[in-house]
Design a protein around this motif. Structure first.
Motif, mmCIF file in Angstrom:
data_model
loop_
_atom_site.group_PDB
_atom_site.id
_atom_site.type_symbol
_atom_site.label_atom_id
_atom_site.label_comp_id
_atom_site.label_asym_id
_atom_site.label_seq_id
_atom_site.Cartn_x
_atom_site.Cartn_y
_atom_site.Cartn_z
ATOM 1 N N ALA A 591 0.827 -1.206 0.000
ATOM 2 C CA ALA A 591 0.000 0.000 0.000
ATOM 3 C C ALA A 591 0.861 1.255 0.000
ATOM 4 O O ALA A 591 0.570 2.235 -0.709
ATOM 5 C CB ALA A 591 -0.933 0.002 1.204
ATOM 6 N N ALA A 592 1.928 1.254 0.769
ATOM 7 C CA ALA A 592 2.812 2.422 0.830
ATOM 8 C C ALA A 592 3.506 2.664 -0.512
ATOM 9 O O ALA A 592 3.647 3.810 -0.959
ATOM 10 C CB ALA A 592 3.836 2.235 1.938
ATOM 11 N N ALA A 593 3.928 1.581 -1.157
ATOM 12 C CA ALA A 593 4.608 1.727 -2.453
ATOM 13 C C ALA A 593 3.650 2.271 -3.513
ATOM 14 O O ALA A 593 4.004 3.156 -4.302
ATOM 15 C CB ALA A 593 5.178 0.379 -2.888
ATOM 16 N N ALA A 594 2.426 1.738 -3.532
ATOM 17 C CA ALA A 594 1.441 2.215 -4.510
ATOM 18 C C ALA A 594 1.051 3.656 -4.212
ATOM 19 O O ALA A 594 0.860 4.463 -5.130
ATOM 20 C CB ALA A 594 0.212 1.316 -4.497
ATOM 21 N N ARG A 595 0.950 3.984 -2.915
ATOM 22 C CA ARG A 595 0.616 5.357 -2.541
ATOM 23 C C ARG A 595 1.703 6.302 -3.018
ATOM 24 O O ARG A 595 1.411 7.408 -3.529
ATOM 25 C CB ARG A 595 0.435 5.436 -1.028
ATOM 26 C CG ARG A 595 -0.049 6.799 -0.532
ATOM 27 C CD ARG A 595 1.091 7.693 -0.065
ATOM 28 N NE ARG A 595 0.640 8.989 0.380
ATOM 29 C CZ ARG A 595 0.294 9.273 1.625
ATOM 30 N NH1 ARG A 595 0.332 8.321 2.552
ATOM 31 N NH2 ARG A 595 -0.076 10.500 1.939
ATOM 32 N N ALA A 596 2.956 5.916 -2.897
ATOM 33 C CA ALA A 596 4.053 6.771 -3.364
ATOM 34 C C ALA A 596 3.982 6.963 -4.882
ATOM 35 O O ALA A 596 4.191 8.077 -5.390
ATOM 36 C CB ALA A 596 5.393 6.161 -2.964
ATOM 37 N N ALA A 597 3.695 5.884 -5.602
ATOM 38 C CA ALA A 597 3.561 5.987 -7.067
ATOM 39 C C ALA A 597 2.382 6.876 -7.440
ATOM 40 O O ALA A 597 2.444 7.655 -8.398
ATOM 41 C CB ALA A 597 3.402 4.598 -7.665
ATOM 42 N N MET A 598 1.293 6.757 -6.689
ATOM 43 C CA MET A 598 0.120 7.603 -6.919
ATOM 44 C C MET A 598 0.473 9.075 -6.730
ATOM 45 O O MET A 598 0.135 9.931 -7.570
ATOM 46 C CB MET A 598 -0.991 7.211 -5.947
ATOM 47 C CG MET A 598 -2.227 8.103 -6.003
ATOM 48 S SD MET A 598 -3.407 7.756 -4.651
ATOM 49 C CE MET A 598 -2.508 8.451 -3.237
ATOM 50 N N GLY A 636 -4.656 8.657 0.164
ATOM 51 C CA GLY A 636 -3.505 8.909 1.032
ATOM 52 C C GLY A 636 -3.870 8.870 2.500
ATOM 53 O O GLY A 636 -3.128 8.320 3.329
ATOM 54 N N ALA A 637 -5.026 9.442 2.828
ATOM 55 C CA ALA A 637 -5.459 9.441 4.225
ATOM 56 C C ALA A 637 -5.723 8.023 4.722
ATOM 57 O O ALA A 637 -5.411 7.686 5.876
ATOM 58 C CB ALA A 637 -6.711 10.305 4.368
ATOM 59 N N LYS A 638 -6.287 7.164 3.878
ATOM 60 C CA LYS A 638 -6.573 5.787 4.287
ATOM 61 C C LYS A 638 -5.283 5.001 4.482
ATOM 62 O O LYS A 638 -5.179 4.174 5.400
ATOM 63 C CB LYS A 638 -7.485 5.111 3.267
ATOM 64 C CG LYS A 638 -8.904 5.672 3.274
ATOM 65 C CD LYS A 638 -9.850 4.863 2.437
ATOM 66 C CE LYS A 638 -11.273 5.433 2.537
ATOM 67 N NZ LYS A 638 -11.817 5.346 3.920
ATOM 68 N N VAL A 639 -4.301 5.249 3.605
ATOM 69 C CA VAL A 639 -3.007 4.568 3.780
ATOM 70 C C VAL A 639 -2.340 5.042 5.068
ATOM 71 O O VAL A 639 -1.798 4.240 5.844
ATOM 72 C CB VAL A 639 -2.100 4.818 2.562
ATOM 73 C CG1 VAL A 639 -0.697 4.252 2.820
ATOM 74 C CG2 VAL A 639 -2.697 4.190 1.307
ATOM 75 N N ASP A 640 -2.408 6.338 5.328
ATOM 76 C CA ASP A 640 -1.791 6.874 6.541
ATOM 77 C C ASP A 640 -2.446 6.323 7.804
ATOM 78 O O ASP A 640 -1.792 6.144 8.839
ATOM 79 C CB ASP A 640 -1.894 8.405 6.548
ATOM 80 C CG ASP A 640 -1.002 9.055 5.504
ATOM 81 O OD1 ASP A 640 -0.068 8.379 5.021
ATOM 82 O OD2 ASP A 640 -1.254 10.233 5.157
ATOM 83 N N ALA A 641 -3.761 6.068 7.708
ATOM 84 C CA ALA A 641 -4.490 5.608 8.892
ATOM 85 C C ALA A 641 -4.357 4.114 9.126
ATOM 86 O O ALA A 641 -4.800 3.610 10.167
ATOM 87 C CB ALA A 641 -5.967 5.967 8.761
#
Length: 642
Positions: A591-598, A636-641
């Protein structure tokens, strides 16, 4: 051309979008049981009906013409027939009676045409035409030369494969003036773009192009000065191309910022400017007096002649100038159309001393332009148009500030939404309607197409149908490519006004899909991600589809940076879904890797800027805002949470 075919397999969302904006349903009936539906024709004809079976186009046919046959119509009819299988076209002045197909082209009252058109009404209107395709004869008759040309434009749309639809068409424009006005601020169109606009206006049966670019110094600041020889040559080429498309090239010169109304030398200079364009072949003229002050005079002599500056004195000075030009220049030069003007009070419905002077003393022949109830009106109703006509003492000529993108609220935008919120029946109160397009000429054609549809037949205008036809026109008739065009239109649907509320909303299809996605995600995240994934893939792939297959290279040039932004925003959507899918699988690292790509994709998209050679308003291009950024923020907020 593989990109266009790729779209077929991936766009359930695009097909739903096409259906939502008027794509025709598939025909499943047995073709032997009943005739197939007639092809759609744009602008929508006043009357279109079946006249019989489709007319086969043989390898050899006869074209019967006369001295009054319009050359442009003849050229277009010849091209259409040859494009659809007629290898030899024998041109005659009388039909032999032996041809497998006889094509009659000319004035509708020519005896052979009048006989062939029986059963199809010939309109009693300027620019009207009748067309009938039945029993081995294709008859195209115009009430005038322009009508013949428009009949040929309809034939172009009725011809498919090696046949012409067996149709009866009786058609004419609801409004006398239709087209575009290059009246925006910022970099003017190039000669290539203007020539392209002339061809386009001819295709959509519009008859008016007004040359009024605010940043042409000889149009406004240097109005007294004659055009240099090279500029006159350029304008002459435009006038010639306009004429070949039955478009009236209207030359506008705007002296209001510095003219001394009471000085005969200024009137002489203005008349000389108009005469120089008349000598080039221009027969339509405009003297706009918009965007100037009437609280001060440009010379002391006007103070003495008209009194203290104000609404009434300004109108009196302007009326004197316009009446003199109409009387002493326009009316004395053969072939000219009535003078046009844009009054200083052009965007309201408030009576004033200015309007009282206009309606009381301005020559009734002069066309007065009006923008609606505001510079960019959220709507134009028949009641408003009727009131405007009463205020100015004549039918008004609407200068509609759409899809122009030269004001602050439009910065970074292409405005591609189809025409809307203009009431059927406006033709009862308007002498015409022209679009003020964007600085990007070719990108403007999607909206101007639909505006031309409305001005030709306002009571028959259907927004969804016209939107689809506009996309098909740009796509060269390719339905799957038109799907991609409509996806791109939805991303650039916003139409702002000078206020805070746009008169057309941004991305109505995508916004609805995102709303449905988050609603479903709250109860069934996996199903929501699966259902929305095709939309993300479509956004990623649409730019490649358009770049690979779209025939209009000028459109691709205009839209280039918005297409690039679409690619990156599409990738941001795709990576966001990957991140949400990883969250569902309790894969924090994924999830973190995909969030960074996003975030990277979204940041790249957000930093794509407007080409300064195309527009004076610089800054980031805007696509489907705020919906795409909101999606990225929520993911992003969901990944952070997590």
């Amino acid at each position: 051309m593989t990109a266009g075919r790729t779209l077929k397999a991936c766009t359930a969302a695009a097909l739903l979008l096409a259906a939502s904006v008027g794509a025709a349903p598939a025909v499943t009936a047995d073709p032997a049981a009943r005739p197939r539906p007639l092809p759609a024709v744009s602008p929508a004809p006043q009357h279109l009906a079946r006249a019989g079976a489709d007319l086969p186009l043989p390898g050899r046919a006869e074209l019967v013409v006369g001295a009054a046959t319009d050359p442009a119509a003849r050229t277009l009819v010849t091209e259409v027939l040859k494009d659809h299988g007629v290898r030899r076209l024998d041109v005659r002045t009388e039909a032999s009676g032996r041809a497998a197909l006889t094509v009659l082209l000319g004035p509708a009252d020519r005896p052979d045409l009048a006989r062939a058109l029986r059963g199809t009404a010939v309109p009693d209107h300027a620019e009207g035409y009748a067309l009938r395709a039945a029993r081995g004869t294709l008859a195209l008759g115009g009430t005038d030369a322009a009508g013949q040309f428009y009949a040929a434009q309809t034939l172009r749309q009725l011809a498919t494969g090696h046949a012409v639809a067996g149709a009866s068409v009786s058609d004419f424009p609801s409004m006398g003036l239709r087209g575009s006005i290059e009246g925006f601020y910022g970099p003017p169109w190039t000669t290539e773009e203007r020539l392209d606009q002339m061809d386009f206006l001819g295709e959509v049966k519009s008859n008016t192009y007004v040359y009024a670019p605010k940043d042409d110094p000889y149009h406004r600041d240097k109005w007294r000065d004659p055009y240099p020889a090279d500029k006159l040559t350029e304008l002459g080429a435009l006038v010639e191309r306009a004429g070949a498309n039955h478009v009236w090239f209207t030359f506008a010169v705007s002296p209001g910022g510095s003219i001394c109304y009471s000085d005969p030398a200024d009137v002489t200079a203005l008349t000389a400017k108009l005469r120089s364009l008349y000598d080039l072949g221009v027969r339509s003229f405009s003297v706009p007096l918009d965007d100037i002050s009437y609280t001060k005079w440009n010379c002391a002599a006007d103070q003495a002649a008209f009194g203290d500056p104000g609404r009434g004195p300004a109108a009196k000075a302007q009326v004197g100038l316009l009446n003199a030009l109409q009387r002493d220049f326009v009316a004395t030069h053969d072939g000219t159309h009535p003078l046009q003007t844009v009054p200083t009070e052009y965007g309201d419905l408030t009576d004033s001393a200015y309007k009282q002077e206009i309606r009381g003393h301005l020559d009734p022949a002069v066309e007065v332009m009006w923008t609606g109830t505001d510079v960019v009106p959220p709507q134009i109703t028949t009641a408003q148009a009727q009131q405007a006509s009463q205020l100015f003492g004549r039918k008004v000529f609407v200068w509609d500030n759409y899809p122009v993108n030269d004001f602050g609220q439009t910065a970074g935008r292409l405005l591609l939404a189809p025409y809307d919120k203009r009431e059927p029946g406006l033709s009862d109160h308007l002498s015409g309607l022209v679009s003020n397009p964007m600085n990007q000429e070719a990108a403007s054609k999607l909206a101007v197409f639909t505006m031309s549809d409305f001005s030709w037949n306002d009571r028959g205008y259907d927004r969804a149908r016209s939107a689809r036809q506009s996309a098909l026109h740009l796509a060269g008739g390719d339905a799957h490519l038109a799907d991609a065009v409509q996806v791109f239109v939805d991303l650039n649907h916003m139409a702002p006004t000078f206020g805070t509320t746009p008169w057309q909303p941004q991305s109505p299809v995508l916004a609805g899909e995102l709303d449905a996605f988050w609603t479903r995600y709250a109860t069934d995240p996996a199903a929501a991600v699966r259902a929305f994934a095709p939309t993300a893939r479509t956004l990623v792939r649409t730019p490649a589809v358009l770049r690979a297959d779209l025939p209009d290279q000028l459109f691709l040039h205009d839209a280039d940076r918005w297409l690039t932004a679409t690619e990156h925003w599409g990738e941001a959507l795709r990576q966001g879904l990957v991140a949400l899918r990883a969250l569902g699988a309790h894969d924090a690292q994924g999830a973190a890797a995909a969030r960074a790509a996003m975030d990277t994709a979204a940041d790249t998209a957000a930093h794509i800027t407007v080409d300064p050679a195309e527009h004076h308003q610089l800054g980031p291009v805007k696509i489907a805002d705020p919906y795409l950024q909101d999606f990225v923020t929520k993911v992003g907020a969901k990944v952070d949470a997590s």
